[in-house]
Each structure stands twice: as structure tokens, then as C-alpha cells.
Scaffold this motif. Structure first.
Motif, short mmCIF file in Angstrom:
data_model
loop_
_atom_site.label_atom_id
_atom_site.label_comp_id
_atom_site.label_asym_id
_atom_site.label_seq_id
_atom_site.Cartn_x
_atom_site.Cartn_y
_atom_site.Cartn_z
N TYR A 13 -3.93 -14.58 -10.16
CA TYR A 13 -4.11 -16.00 -10.42
C TYR A 13 -5.12 -16.16 -11.55
N ASP A 14 -4.65 -16.69 -12.67
CA ASP A 14 -5.46 -16.76 -13.88
C ASP A 14 -6.69 -17.65 -13.76
N LYS A 15 -6.55 -18.82 -13.16
CA LYS A 15 -7.68 -19.76 -13.09
C LYS A 15 -8.80 -19.29 -12.19
N THR A 16 -8.47 -18.63 -11.09
CA THR A 16 -9.50 -18.22 -10.13
C THR A 16 -9.95 -16.78 -10.32
N GLY A 17 -9.15 -15.98 -11.02
CA GLY A 17 -9.50 -14.56 -11.18
C GLY A 17 -9.25 -13.75 -9.92
N LEU A 18 -8.45 -14.29 -9.01
CA LEU A 18 -8.16 -13.62 -7.75
C LEU A 18 -6.87 -12.80 -7.88
N ILE A 19 -6.92 -11.56 -7.40
CA ILE A 19 -5.73 -10.70 -7.36
C ILE A 19 -5.33 -10.54 -5.91
N ASP A 20 -4.08 -10.86 -5.61
CA ASP A 20 -3.53 -10.76 -4.26
C ASP A 20 -2.60 -9.55 -4.22
N LEU A 21 -3.02 -8.51 -3.52
CA LEU A 21 -2.24 -7.27 -3.38
C LEU A 21 -1.55 -7.31 -2.02
N GLN A 22 -0.25 -7.00 -1.97
CA GLN A 22 0.49 -7.10 -0.72
C GLN A 22 1.42 -5.90 -0.54
N ASP A 23 1.70 -5.61 0.71
CA ASP A 23 2.68 -4.60 1.12
C ASP A 23 2.27 -3.19 0.70
N ASN A 24 1.96 -2.38 1.71
CA ASN A 24 1.59 -0.98 1.50
C ASN A 24 0.45 -0.80 0.50
N VAL A 25 -0.61 -1.56 0.69
CA VAL A 25 -1.76 -1.48 -0.21
C VAL A 25 -2.58 -0.23 0.16
N ARG A 26 -2.92 0.55 -0.86
CA ARG A 26 -3.74 1.74 -0.66
C ARG A 26 -4.79 1.80 -1.76
N VAL A 27 -6.05 1.96 -1.33
CA VAL A 27 -7.16 2.09 -2.27
C VAL A 27 -7.82 3.43 -2.02
N SER A 28 -7.92 4.26 -3.06
CA SER A 28 -8.54 5.59 -2.95
C SER A 28 -9.76 5.66 -3.84
N THR A 29 -10.83 6.27 -3.32
CA THR A 29 -12.07 6.41 -4.07
C THR A 29 -12.27 7.88 -4.46
N PRO A 30 -13.17 8.17 -5.38
CA PRO A 30 -13.45 9.56 -5.75
C PRO A 30 -14.02 10.38 -4.59
N GLU A 31 -14.63 9.71 -3.62
CA GLU A 31 -15.20 10.40 -2.45
C GLU A 31 -14.14 10.70 -1.39
N LYS A 32 -12.88 10.44 -1.72
CA LYS A 32 -11.74 10.67 -0.82
C LYS A 32 -11.67 9.67 0.33
N ASP A 33 -12.39 8.56 0.23
CA ASP A 33 -12.22 7.47 1.19
C ASP A 33 -10.94 6.74 0.81
N THR A 34 -10.16 6.33 1.82
CA THR A 34 -8.90 5.65 1.55
C THR A 34 -8.76 4.45 2.48
N LEU A 35 -8.40 3.33 1.91
CA LEU A 35 -8.16 2.11 2.67
C LEU A 35 -6.67 1.82 2.65
N PHE A 36 -6.09 1.56 3.83
CA PHE A 36 -4.69 1.17 3.96
C PHE A 36 -4.67 -0.25 4.51
N ALA A 37 -3.91 -1.14 3.87
CA ALA A 37 -3.88 -2.54 4.29
C ALA A 37 -2.52 -3.16 4.02
N GLU A 38 -2.23 -4.23 4.79
CA GLU A 38 -1.02 -5.02 4.54
C GLU A 38 -1.24 -5.93 3.34
N GLN A 39 -2.46 -6.47 3.24
CA GLN A 39 -2.80 -7.38 2.16
C GLN A 39 -4.28 -7.22 1.85
N LEU A 40 -4.61 -7.28 0.57
CA LEU A 40 -5.99 -7.13 0.13
C LEU A 40 -6.20 -8.02 -1.09
N TYR A 41 -7.34 -8.68 -1.13
CA TYR A 41 -7.68 -9.53 -2.26
C TYR A 41 -8.80 -8.86 -3.07
#
Length: 185
Positions: free
Chosen positions: A105-133
Motif C-alpha cells: 500500500y503506497d500511501k501507508t507504506g504497509l506491506i501485507d504478506l499472505q499465504d505460506n509466509v516464511r521469514v529467515s534470519t542469518p541466525e537461522k531463526d525462521t518464522l512461519f505465518a499465514e499472514q504478516l505485515y
């Protein structure tokens, strides 16, 4: 009588012509919209490989098969119907975000991530979510949906998650369970 009729017709035609002339407006933007539905994107991009740099350093790489640009809307946004792969670089470290669907969303700067969201860090921490902002202005990741957060020591299930972009203050909300992972296996 014939002269009066001719003058009356001439006066009526003149009045209509003057009315039409002064009622016309310069609506170039409206003319441009003719033939273009407001439900259609203003642009479509395929096979995106976007690199964001700052002071000569790569800060982020966005890869996506398709982007639909709805900048023609009152509340403009960009949609990624086939998902994204986003790599964010900070202080020589890389966080990777993958999702099957995303909207920016351009005006708010919000990113809406949906469906099989995965966030990986260099420390090997991993987040699995249905939806993440991701709030680009505040540089925060958050959700109020079910998540699984895996660290080196634990697997934590909960409903809700908050963290800064570098995962230094990661917090699982409404914890439903914690499994401790042993290195001896």
C-alpha cells in the motif's frame, strides 16, 4: 411572420450553440479513463528483479513473477498475485522473506504478506505465518494470526508476533506451546 420565424429559429440555434460551448470542460483525465476500467491495473510487470540501493550498497532485492500496479485507485497499491521473494540486507546480514501473495500500500507504506509466509534470519531463526505485515516507516513486522517461530533452541507456537526488522526484539504473543530442541539428537 416568415421573418419572425427565421429570427426565432436563428436565435434558438445560437442559444443552443452558446450553451454547448460554455458547458464544455477540460476533463483530459476523464477522457484518458475512457475505455479503462477502474478495476483494471494501470500497469503489469512480469519477471521482476528489483534491486534497491542506498549510497552504492544493495539494501534489498525483490524478485516476483508478476506485479499489478493499481496506482489509478483512490488508495493506490501494488499487488503480487504470484508471490514474492524479498532479501533485505543490513550490516552485512541478509533476512529473507517469502510469501505466495503480497500487497504494498503506497500511501501507508504497509506491506501485507499472505499465504505460506516464511521469514529467515542469518541466525537461522525462521518464522512461519499465514499472514504478516511489514510497516516500512516504523520498520516493524507484526501479525495477529497463528505463527510458528523456530529458533536454535525452541519451536514456539502462538497467535500473534511482533519484532523489529532485524529480529532483535522478537516476541511471540499468546503462546500456545514451546518445544525445546536438543542438540544431542
Amino acid at each position: 411572420m416568415i421573418i419572425t420565424s427565421k429570427h426565432s429559429i436563428k436565435n434558438i440555434v445560437t442559444a443552443i450553440a452558446v450553451t454547448m460551448f460554455f458547458s464544455c470542460k477540460n476533463n483530459f483525465k476523464e477522457v484518458q479513463k475512457i475505455g479503462m476500467s477502474e478495476n483494471e491495473p494501470i500497469g503489469v510487470a512480469e519477471n521482476i528483479n528489483f534491486k534497491h540501493t542506498d549510497s552504492g550498497k544493495v539494501k534489498a532485492i525483490l524478485i516476483s513473477p508478476k506485479m499489478l500496479n493499481y496506482a489509478n485507485r483512490e488508495f493506490p497499491y501494488r499487488e503480487f498475485p504470484e508471490g514474492i521473494n524479498l532479501e533485505i540486507f543490513e550490516k552485512g546480514k541478509k533476512n529473507t522473506i517469502i510469501s505466495d501473495y503480497a500487497i504494498i500500500y503506497d500511501k501507508t507504506g504497509l506491506i501485507d504478506l499472505q499465504d505460506n509466509v516464511r521469514v529467515s534470519t542469518p541466525e537461522k531463526d525462521t518464522l512461519f505465518a499465514e499472514q504478516l505485515y511489514y510497516d516500512q516507516k516504523k520498520e516493524l513486522l507484526f501479525t495477529n494470526r497463528p505463527i510458528t517461530f523456530r529458533t536454535k533452541q525452541d519451536i514456539i507456537k502462538g497467535v500473534g508476533f511482533d519484532t523489529d526488522k532485524s529480529f532483535t526484539n522478537a516476541e511471540v504473543l499468546e503462546v500456545e506451546g514451546i518445544i525445546t530442541v536438543s542438540d544431542n539428537q
